[in-house]
Design a protein around this motif. Structure first.
Motif, short mmCIF file in Angstrom:
data_model
loop_
_atom_site.label_atom_id
_atom_site.label_comp_id
_atom_site.label_asym_id
_atom_site.label_seq_id
_atom_site.Cartn_x
_atom_site.Cartn_y
_atom_site.Cartn_z
N GLY A 28 0.76 -1.24 0.00
CA GLY A 28 0.00 0.00 0.00
C GLY A 28 0.79 1.28 0.00
O GLY A 28 0.20 2.36 0.15
N PRO A 30 2.93 4.38 -1.77
CA PRO A 30 3.03 4.97 -3.10
C PRO A 30 4.41 4.69 -3.71
O PRO A 30 5.43 4.75 -3.03
N ASN A 72 -1.51 3.23 -11.05
CA ASN A 72 -2.37 4.41 -10.82
C ASN A 72 -3.58 4.32 -11.77
O ASN A 72 -3.66 3.46 -12.64
N ILE A 110 1.04 1.46 -6.59
CA ILE A 110 1.03 1.18 -5.15
C ILE A 110 1.80 -0.12 -4.92
O ILE A 110 1.63 -1.09 -5.65
#
Length: 440
Positions: A28, A30, A72, A110
């Motif tokens: 999780g 970025p 994304n 992610i």
């Protein structure tokens, strides 16, 4: 930043091509584009890197991000359209330069644990865009707290078959080490006795600050007295050469115990370009009656080093060459090799072997599962770099079963590993990439 895998780290049948960056055992986070560029490749697969992105940058490098949880929104939408067009979940597609541009710092995905990840982390690579050679990413200025030198766990001394001895024995010997600061040594009162041609190997690893997972090292140098015999640097390599990790390590010991011992020996057909220096193929010859000093220096990327020193007593011996009845045929690494019997045909292409081989062969009767005899091809402890053609004669087979036949490699526990193949004119033929016991 802490790692669960370093660049060039020996793995099963390959060198690790990037950094495995730890993510606190969580998914999780970025994942950011490291520089301006465009998405040049998106690969989705159940194994391997799972969800992966490749970004080409204008300076001639490509950055790679693997084991992602998802992309994304823009990239997700783009790849899902392609998956529906192709009617496939697993895809490997190459967007055009203008399709998906990215800027430095854009969140492209992610982090996750997709593919064969073994746990949440980010696999990160930098490749030369033109050659696709991976390059150690630490050359590009990524900060990692590391003040800990590498660890040298064990020393292995391996006499070359019929040409060397340790304490009068031709068997390889492992030695536990003592440590004082960054210096390792054997706790012996007198020099260790060696004779003839000898290979050395070390079991080694590295740690970073705040990290309980050990990783691979950056360089290994083997010396005798003032001469450097082998110098290894894990900086870059090509993927077609990658399997040659089996030539760097003591492959037989890896198969037996899963230990990865880096050898001083550089086989004549090892294609990897990771060697700064190779003297006498990395084989040390002890043919006088003098005292010598063996050294091995191991470094991490940041220059911290560990040094092993061992005093050796050289003792002259006569060579005892292999007897002709100990093998069936000599296979040369630099030519095509053929081996034929009434029930078996082998064609080993040039470059498939790392070194010349005294090939051994025997047969065993099959069992109720098999449609052929069992053919024992040399041993499972000798690595093969390229696939070779193997044909095995079958017993008479009902026509309805001919398309159901499969060549198998027999495991030590009695199980089978499928090698595929096709049946024609009484023979099953397949491309295989190892030695061992084979049947149909």
């Amino acid at each position: 930043m802490t790692l669960s895998g370093s660049f060039g780290e020996p793995r099963a049948n390959h060198l690790h091509s990037g950094l495995d960056i730890r993510t606190n055992q969580q998914e999780g986070y970025p994942v950011y584009a490291v520089a301006d560029g465009f998405v040049s490749r998106i690969k989705v697969q159940g194994g391997g890197f799972g969800y992966a992105i490749y970004i080409d940058h204008p300076n001639g490098y490509t950055s790679v991000y693997g084991h992602l949880q998802h992309y994304n929104h823009k990239i997700d939408a783009w790849i899902k359209t392609k998956q529906y067009e192709l009617k496939e979940f697993e895809v490997d597609v190459f967007p055009k330069r203008g399709d998906i541009p990215v800027s430095k710092g854009d969140v492209i995905a992610i982090s996750g644990s997709s593919g064969l990840s073994g746990g949440p982390h980010l696999h990160y690579e930098i490749r030369n865009t033109k050659t696709e050679y991976p390059i150690n990413p630490l050359f590009f200025g990524f900060y990692m707290a590391d003040t800990i030198p590498p660890i040298i766990k064990k020393l292995r001394i391996s006499p070359i078959k019929d040409r060397g001895q340790v304490y009068g024995s031709s068997d390889a010997k492992d030695f536990s080490l003592k440590r004082k600061n960054n210096h390792y040594y054997l706790e012996l009162l007198s020099p260790l006795e060696v004779s003839g041609d000898i290979a050395f190997g070390i079991e080694t690893s590295d740690l970073q600050n705040g990290n309980d997972i050990s990783t691979g090292v950056y360089s290994v140098d083997f010396y005798l007295d003032s001469l450097r015999y082998t110098a290894i640097r894990f900086e870059t390599f090509s993927f077609p050469q990658n399997r040659a990790v089996n030539s760097i390590i003591d492959y037989a010991e890896f198969i037996k115990s899963n230990r990865k011992i880096i050898r001083s020996v550089v086989d004549p057909n090892n294609p990897l370009r990771i060697f700064d220096e190779v003297r006498n193929g990395g084989i040390f010859s002890f043919n006088d009656n003098n005292i010598h000093l063996f050294r091995c220096v191991v470094k991490d990327f940041h220059g911290h080093e560990a040094e092993l020193t061992v005093w050796l007593k050289s003792k002259k011996i006569a060579y005892v060459w292999a007897k002709s009845n100990e093998y069936e045929k000599i296979f040369y690494w630099n030519r095509i090799n053929y081996f034929d019997t009434r029930d078996l045909n082998m064609v080993i292409p040039q470059g498939a072997l790392y070194d010349t081989l005294l090939f051994k062969y025997s047969t065993e009767p099959g069992n109720e599962f098999l449609y052929s005899n069992i053919h024992c091809l040399h041993d499972i402890y000798t690595p093969v770099h390229e696939s070779y053609s193997l044909s095995i004669k079958t017993m008479n087979v009902n026509q309805a079963l001919q398309k159901k036949l499969v060549m198998v490699r027999l495991k030590e526990d009695g199980g089978f590993i499928s090698e595929g193949g096709r049946w024609a004119n009484g023979f099953m033929t397949a491309k295989v990439r190892s030695f061992g016991k084979f049947a149909v």
